[in-house]
Scaffold this active site. Structure first.
Site, PDB file in Angstrom:
ATOM      1  N   LEU A 130       0.835  -1.212   0.000  1.00  0.00           N
ATOM      2  CA  LEU A 130       0.000   0.000   0.000  1.00  0.00           C
ATOM      3  C   LEU A 130       0.866   1.257   0.000  1.00  0.00           C
ATOM      4  O   LEU A 130       0.825   2.055   0.946  1.00  0.00           O
ATOM      5  CB  LEU A 130      -0.999   0.006   1.165  1.00  0.00           C
ATOM      6  CG  LEU A 130      -2.023  -1.127   1.165  1.00  0.00           C
ATOM      7  CD1 LEU A 130      -2.973  -0.991   2.355  1.00  0.00           C
ATOM      8  CD2 LEU A 130      -2.832  -1.172  -0.143  1.00  0.00           C
ATOM      9  N   THR A 131       1.644   1.423  -1.055  1.00  0.00           N
ATOM     10  CA  THR A 131       2.364   2.679  -1.269  1.00  0.00           C
ATOM     11  C   THR A 131       1.331   3.723  -1.709  1.00  0.00           C
ATOM     12  O   THR A 131       0.126   3.437  -1.762  1.00  0.00           O
ATOM     13  CB  THR A 131       3.402   2.538  -2.398  1.00  0.00           C
ATOM     14  OG1 THR A 131       2.710   2.312  -3.629  1.00  0.00           O
ATOM     15  CG2 THR A 131       4.376   1.394  -2.113  1.00  0.00           C
ATOM     16  N   LEU A 185       3.102  -8.371  -9.669  1.00  0.00           N
ATOM     17  CA  LEU A 185       2.878  -7.046 -10.265  1.00  0.00           C
ATOM     18  C   LEU A 185       3.405  -5.913  -9.395  1.00  0.00           C
ATOM     19  O   LEU A 185       3.460  -4.764  -9.866  1.00  0.00           O
ATOM     20  CB  LEU A 185       1.383  -6.809 -10.517  1.00  0.00           C
ATOM     21  CG  LEU A 185       0.710  -7.741 -11.518  1.00  0.00           C
ATOM     22  CD1 LEU A 185      -0.142  -8.759 -10.784  1.00  0.00           C
ATOM     23  CD2 LEU A 185      -0.136  -6.979 -12.524  1.00  0.00           C
ATOM     24  N   ASP A 225       6.793  -3.196 -21.915  1.00  0.00           N
ATOM     25  CA  ASP A 225       7.516  -3.101 -23.193  1.00  0.00           C
ATOM     26  C   ASP A 225       8.633  -2.061 -23.125  1.00  0.00           C
ATOM     27  O   ASP A 225       9.479  -1.999 -24.015  1.00  0.00           O
ATOM     28  CB  ASP A 225       6.551  -2.778 -24.352  1.00  0.00           C
ATOM     29  CG  ASP A 225       5.814  -1.447 -24.192  1.00  0.00           C
ATOM     30  OD1 ASP A 225       5.936  -0.802 -23.135  1.00  0.00           O
ATOM     31  OD2 ASP A 225       5.110  -1.052 -25.140  1.00  0.00           O
ATOM     32  N   GLU A 226       8.648  -1.248 -22.035  1.00  0.00           N
ATOM     33  CA  GLU A 226       9.651  -0.182 -21.956  1.00  0.00           C
ATOM     34  C   GLU A 226      11.065  -0.728 -21.791  1.00  0.00           C
ATOM     35  O   GLU A 226      12.043  -0.020 -22.013  1.00  0.00           O
ATOM     36  CB  GLU A 226       9.313   0.791 -20.812  1.00  0.00           C
ATOM     37  CG  GLU A 226       7.948   1.419 -21.016  1.00  0.00           C
ATOM     38  CD  GLU A 226       7.686   2.645 -20.150  1.00  0.00           C
ATOM     39  OE1 GLU A 226       8.643   3.310 -19.752  1.00  0.00           O
ATOM     40  OE2 GLU A 226       6.504   2.910 -19.890  1.00  0.00           O
ATOM     41  N   ASN A 257      -1.081   0.560 -20.457  1.00  0.00           N
ATOM     42  CA  ASN A 257      -2.467   0.237 -20.089  1.00  0.00           C
ATOM     43  C   ASN A 257      -3.253   1.500 -19.787  1.00  0.00           C
ATOM     44  O   ASN A 257      -2.680   2.512 -19.383  1.00  0.00           O
ATOM     45  CB  ASN A 257      -2.483  -0.610 -18.813  1.00  0.00           C
ATOM     46  CG  ASN A 257      -2.147  -2.071 -19.049  1.00  0.00           C
ATOM     47  OD1 ASN A 257      -2.698  -2.935 -18.399  1.00  0.00           O
ATOM     48  ND2 ASN A 257      -1.251  -2.369 -19.959  1.00  0.00           N
ATOM     49  N   ALA A 298       5.334  -3.117  -7.925  1.00  0.00           N
ATOM     50  CA  ALA A 298       6.465  -2.363  -8.478  1.00  0.00           C
ATOM     51  C   ALA A 298       6.228  -0.882  -8.254  1.00  0.00           C
ATOM     52  O   ALA A 298       5.100  -0.447  -8.022  1.00  0.00           O
ATOM     53  CB  ALA A 298       6.605  -2.634  -9.975  1.00  0.00           C
ATOM     54  N   GLU A 299       7.300  -0.120  -8.346  1.00  0.00           N
ATOM     55  CA  GLU A 299       7.182   1.317  -8.581  1.00  0.00           C
ATOM     56  C   GLU A 299       7.036   1.438 -10.090  1.00  0.00           C
ATOM     57  O   GLU A 299       7.826   0.855 -10.837  1.00  0.00           O
ATOM     58  CB  GLU A 299       8.426   2.052  -8.086  1.00  0.00           C
ATOM     59  CG  GLU A 299       8.536   2.131  -6.574  1.00  0.00           C
ATOM     60  CD  GLU A 299       7.442   2.982  -5.943  1.00  0.00           C
ATOM     61  OE1 GLU A 299       6.930   3.899  -6.609  1.00  0.00           O
ATOM     62  OE2 GLU A 299       7.085   2.724  -4.776  1.00  0.00           O
ATOM     63  N   SER A 347      12.496   1.809 -16.438  1.00  0.00           N
ATOM     64  CA  SER A 347      12.582   0.668 -17.355  1.00  0.00           C
ATOM     65  C   SER A 347      13.854  -0.142 -17.104  1.00  0.00           C
ATOM     66  O   SER A 347      13.852  -1.367 -17.283  1.00  0.00           O
ATOM     67  CB  SER A 347      12.467   1.112 -18.812  1.00  0.00           C
ATOM     68  OG  SER A 347      13.395   2.117 -19.118  1.00  0.00           O
ATOM     69  N   PRO A 396      -1.332  19.552 -20.002  1.00  0.00           N
ATOM     70  CA  PRO A 396       0.067  19.652 -20.428  1.00  0.00           C
ATOM     71  C   PRO A 396       0.487  18.506 -21.343  1.00  0.00           C
ATOM     72  O   PRO A 396       0.303  17.340 -21.024  1.00  0.00           O
ATOM     73  CB  PRO A 396       0.835  19.584 -19.104  1.00  0.00           C
ATOM     74  CG  PRO A 396      -0.080  18.896 -18.151  1.00  0.00           C
ATOM     75  CD  PRO A 396      -1.478  19.107 -18.612  1.00  0.00           C
TER      76      PRO A 396
HETATM   77  P1  NAD Z   1       0.714   0.693  -9.810  1.00  0.00           P
HETATM   78  O1  NAD Z   1       1.806   1.675  -9.495  1.00  0.00           O
HETATM   79  O2  NAD Z   1      -0.651   1.184 -10.081  1.00  0.00           O
HETATM   80  O3  NAD Z   1       0.598  -0.378  -8.636  1.00  0.00           O
HETATM   81  C1  NAD Z   1       1.714  -0.945  -8.004  1.00  0.00           C
HETATM   82  C2  NAD Z   1       1.238  -1.670  -6.751  1.00  0.00           C
HETATM   83  O4  NAD Z   1       2.377  -2.289  -6.145  1.00  0.00           O
HETATM   84  C3  NAD Z   1       0.612  -0.743  -5.702  1.00  0.00           C
HETATM   85  O5  NAD Z   1      -0.566  -1.326  -5.183  1.00  0.00           O
HETATM   86  C4  NAD Z   1       1.687  -0.639  -4.629  1.00  0.00           C
HETATM   87  O6  NAD Z   1       1.167  -0.409  -3.339  1.00  0.00           O
HETATM   88  C5  NAD Z   1       2.353  -2.001  -4.749  1.00  0.00           C
HETATM   89  N1  NAD Z   1       3.751  -1.976  -4.257  1.00  0.00           N
HETATM   90  C6  NAD Z   1       4.728  -1.081  -4.571  1.00  0.00           C
HETATM   91  N2  NAD Z   1       5.853  -1.376  -3.911  1.00  0.00           N
HETATM   92  C7  NAD Z   1       5.590  -2.494  -3.175  1.00  0.00           C
HETATM   93  C8  NAD Z   1       6.368  -3.298  -2.287  1.00  0.00           C
HETATM   94  N3  NAD Z   1       7.643  -2.989  -2.005  1.00  0.00           N
HETATM   95  N4  NAD Z   1       5.802  -4.390  -1.733  1.00  0.00           N
HETATM   96  C9  NAD Z   1       4.493  -4.710  -2.013  1.00  0.00           C
HETATM   97  N5  NAD Z   1       3.718  -3.972  -2.809  1.00  0.00           N
HETATM   98  C10 NAD Z   1       4.260  -2.882  -3.396  1.00  0.00           C
HETATM   99  O7  NAD Z   1       1.293  -0.146 -11.040  1.00  0.00           O
HETATM  100  P2  NAD Z   1       0.495  -0.780 -12.289  1.00  0.00           P
HETATM  101  O8  NAD Z   1       0.347   0.253 -13.335  1.00  0.00           O
HETATM  102  O9  NAD Z   1      -0.689  -1.507 -11.775  1.00  0.00           O
HETATM  103  O10 NAD Z   1       1.594  -1.817 -12.796  1.00  0.00           O
HETATM  104  C11 NAD Z   1       1.648  -3.146 -12.269  1.00  0.00           C
HETATM  105  C12 NAD Z   1       2.806  -3.880 -12.928  1.00  0.00           C
HETATM  106  O11 NAD Z   1       2.614  -3.918 -14.346  1.00  0.00           O
HETATM  107  C13 NAD Z   1       4.166  -3.225 -12.709  1.00  0.00           C
HETATM  108  O12 NAD Z   1       5.115  -4.235 -12.498  1.00  0.00           O
HETATM  109  C14 NAD Z   1       4.449  -2.485 -14.001  1.00  0.00           C
HETATM  110  O13 NAD Z   1       5.832  -2.410 -14.250  1.00  0.00           O
HETATM  111  C15 NAD Z   1       3.754  -3.393 -15.017  1.00  0.00           C
HETATM  112  N6  NAD Z   1       3.251  -2.719 -16.243  1.00  0.00           N
HETATM  113  C16 NAD Z   1       2.513  -1.582 -16.169  1.00  0.00           C
HETATM  114  C17 NAD Z   1       2.021  -0.995 -17.349  1.00  0.00           C
HETATM  115  C18 NAD Z   1       1.150   0.231 -17.296  1.00  0.00           C
HETATM  116  O14 NAD Z   1       0.816   0.777 -18.352  1.00  0.00           O
HETATM  117  N7  NAD Z   1       0.703   0.699 -16.143  1.00  0.00           N
HETATM  118  C19 NAD Z   1       2.285  -1.567 -18.565  1.00  0.00           C
HETATM  119  C20 NAD Z   1       3.042  -2.744 -18.607  1.00  0.00           C
HETATM  120  C21 NAD Z   1       3.508  -3.314 -17.425  1.00  0.00           C
END
Ligand code: NAD
Length: 357
Positions: free
Chosen positions: A34-35, A80, A134-135, A196, A82-83, A167, A221
């Site tokens: 829950l960041t 999933l 894809d980045e 997405n 991630a930052e 990336s 912007p």
């Molecule tokens: P998001 O930033 O919306 O969500 C990330 C989630 O991870 C959050 O709920 C956060 O609380 C949690 N989190 C962060 N650090 C954590 C930690 N140390 N321990 C446990 N939980 C943690 O991200 P998103 O857009 O939902 O992306 C999810 C995944 O998909 C990522 O790995 C991202 O790289 C990948 N991705 C995203 C996109 C996009 O367009 N958003 C496209 C391709 C891939």
């Protein structure tokens, strides 16, 4: 299956959790720190379901990860957490290295220790599904520079050439997952997906950022000329693809996921304005709020995915076109003001991030 989903309170993770609970019989353990990006309100529809449980845990905490694996005995992991925001990675790369690289390493080690204790049949069925972007491939030729550029797409064998701290940290995590497969035999699948969009998207990202600024009467912007090309995929199409890869994908394989929707950022913004002109008309056109601002440092010019492998091998195709998905998304933000007002009452207020270097 009992599936451990990390980052299930985020944008894509919550779509995966909702999909698993609403459309399958699988059980879900949602593990999330829950960041600022995690939000349990995003899971209201499923949080009372008996097949859903939440664990408030950091993926960098190996002790807690070991407890969760032992307590819940999952059959698979969908990773999933991630930052995820490029602009934030420019302002503060440390958190990206910590969560995306060290966190993935810590999770892999916890998964490997747990997997090693399973019976032979459960061992073979176990999957560690790493969700990536894809980045990691860097950027592609832009039609401005090369008339044949549109024929060049990212495939599963494109060499990695990441440009941003975000990336680069995701590329590192992909390499770690493949190394744990090759060295230790951990059963893995990796997916790399394009941009997405859809409901519950945190408003620092382009599409919700533009919708909410437009509604607030603020300027919209555009980084640089706005000619950067992205391949957009509706988040629920991505969630379906991820569940299919988990169930049917082959051990050790990578699948690219994309929407076949290459658009320049400026055109995405203009489309949002046109939809708002219809759904929430006002005296002036929303496109009059568009302004151009300094470009993002190191900004990749074009991404585009060749998704033929997942189509041919697993039969996946996106259901939404960009027109239908974007219309649904704008409508969702109009209908769910309480959700985004609560988000904007937190630490982020639609300001620009990642400009300072
Ligand atoms: P998001 O930033 O919306 O969500 C990330 C989630 O991870 C959050 O709920 C956060 O609380 C949690 N989190 C962060 N650090 C954590 C930690 N140390 N321990 C446990 N939980 C943690 O991200 P998103 O857009 O939902 O992306 C999810 C995944 O998909 C990522 O790995 C991202 O790289 C990948 N991705 C995203 C996109 C996009 O367009 N958003 C496209 C391709 C891939």
């Amino acid at each position: 299956m009992r599936i451990l989903v990390t980052g299930g309170a985020g944008f894509i993770g919550s779509a995966v959790v909702r999909h698993l609970i609403e459309n399958t019989e699988h059980e879900v353990i949602n593990l999330d720190k829950l960041t600022y990006a995690g939000n349990l309100e995003t899971l209201r529809e499923v949080s009372d379901n008996v097949r859903y449980v939440f664990e408030h845990v950091d993926i960098c905490d190996s002790q807690e990860l070991n407890r969760v694996f032992q307590q819940h005995q999952p059959d698979a992991v969908m990773h999933l957490a991630a930052e995820s925001h490029v602009d934030r990675s420019i302002d503060g790369p440390a958190e990206f290295m910590h969560t995306n690289i060290i966190g993935t390493y810590t999770l892999l080690e916890a998964a490997r220790a747990y997997w090693g204790q399973l019976s032979e049949s459960r061992k073979q069925q176990f999957r560690f599904h790493h969700i990536s972007t894809d980045e990691v491939y860097g950027d592609l030729p832009h039609p401005d520079e090369d008339v044949d550029a549109k024929q060049v797409l990212f495939t599963e064998t494109t060499a990695y050439e990441p440009s941003s701290p975000y990336s680069a940290s995701k590329a590192s995590s992909d390499h770690l997952v493949r190394a744990w497969h090759r060295t230790y035999g951990l059963p893995v699948v990796v997916t790399n997906c394009s941009n997405n969009y859809g409901p519950y998207h945190f408003p620092e990202k382009l599409i919700p950022h533009v919708i909410l600024n437009a509604l607030a009467g603020k300027s919209l912007p555009i980084y640089g000329k706005g000619d950067q090309i992205r391949d957009w995929l509706y988040v629920e199409d991505h969630a379906r693809a991820l569940c299919l890869v988990l169930e049917k994908g082959s051990n050790g394989e990578t699948y690219n996921i994309g929407g076949h929707n290459e658009l320049q950022n400026i055109d995405v913004v203009k489309l949002i304005c046109t939809i708002l002109d219809t759904l929430r008309p006002k005296d002036t056109k929303y496109s009059e709020q568009i302004i151009h601002v300094a470009d993002r440092p190191g900004h990749d010019r074009r991404y585009a995915i060749d998704a033929s492998k997942i189509k041919n091998d697993l039969g996946w195709m996106p259901k939404e076109t960009f027109a239908t998905g974007l219309h649904k998304t704008v409508q969702w933000y109009l209908d769910n003001e309480q959700w985004w007002q609560n988000v904007l009452n937190g630490s982020y207020r639609l300001e620009r991030i990642g400009e300072q270097i």
